[in-house]
Motif scaffolding. Structure first.
Motif: not given
Length: 204
Positions: A11-39
């Protein structure tokens, strides 16, 4: 205990490997706010339960054996990624003042929804849970223990992606990003569309 360690490690190896979920969180965190990334991270973690529930209910086996259902989930997920990528590619360049004003325009619910839909329609997540619960977890493992495995996956996603959102909003990282926000959106658009195309061509 050995089974839990195996599930946890995979599970850990799968979660930390970059994929669609990672890039969605990354996009919302940088393009918007930390709160957006956390939600967004909360949305991803919540959607994990969708995979856990249908796998435990036996529907996952039907999904894995049905080409039509698998293709439907696959293309819905691919289409959603391409849609988000297209929105990023078509974002307009703004000055610093306008960016500061607009970077909070993503509501908590919108952030949550993006993370939730992205993970729920991710064939990679579907195949992950099917493989773990059929190849690693024993048939004799009690249901409540399997639910604990699902909770482990959900909590791991929440912690990891929340850390990603928090790290990316460090002042120095955020300032460096703001100067290149427009170009970042274009790059993320290409990456998301690329993932969408990759998902569309994932074999069953």
């Amino acid at each position: 205990f050995s089974e839990f360690i195996a599930v946890f490690t995979i599970t850990i190896l799968s979660v930390i490997s970059p994929g669609p979920d990672f890039f969605i969180v990354m996009r919302n965190s940088l393009s918007h706010t930390r709160r957006a990334g956390i939600f967004t991270a909360i949305g991803v973690a919540t959607a994990v339960w969708i995979h856990v529930i249908y796998t435990l209910a036996g529907i996952g086996l039907i999904l894995s054996q049905s080409i039509v259902l698998f293709m439907l989930v696959k293309y819905l997920g691919a289409g959603y990624l391409v849609y988000l990528g297209w929105k990023s590619l078509n974002s307009k360049k703004t000055d610093a003042l306008q960016y500061t004003k607009e970077n909070c325009d993503l509501s908590d619910f919108q952030s949550f929804k993006m993370g939730f839909i992205n993970n729920a329609l991710n064939p990679k997540a579907t195949l992950f849970f099917l493989s773990v619960f059929t190849q690693v977890v024993s048939l004799e493992t009690p249901t409540y223990i399997q639910i604990i495995y699902g909770a482990t996956a959900s909590i791991s996603c929440l912690i990891w992606f929340s850390l990603v959102a928090t790290f990316l909003n460090h002042n120095k990282i955020k300032k460096a990003f703001e100067s290149a926000q427009h170009y970042f959106e274009k790059i993320m658009g290409v990456v998301l569309i690329g993932f969408g195309i990759k998902v569309a061509f994932t074999s069953q």
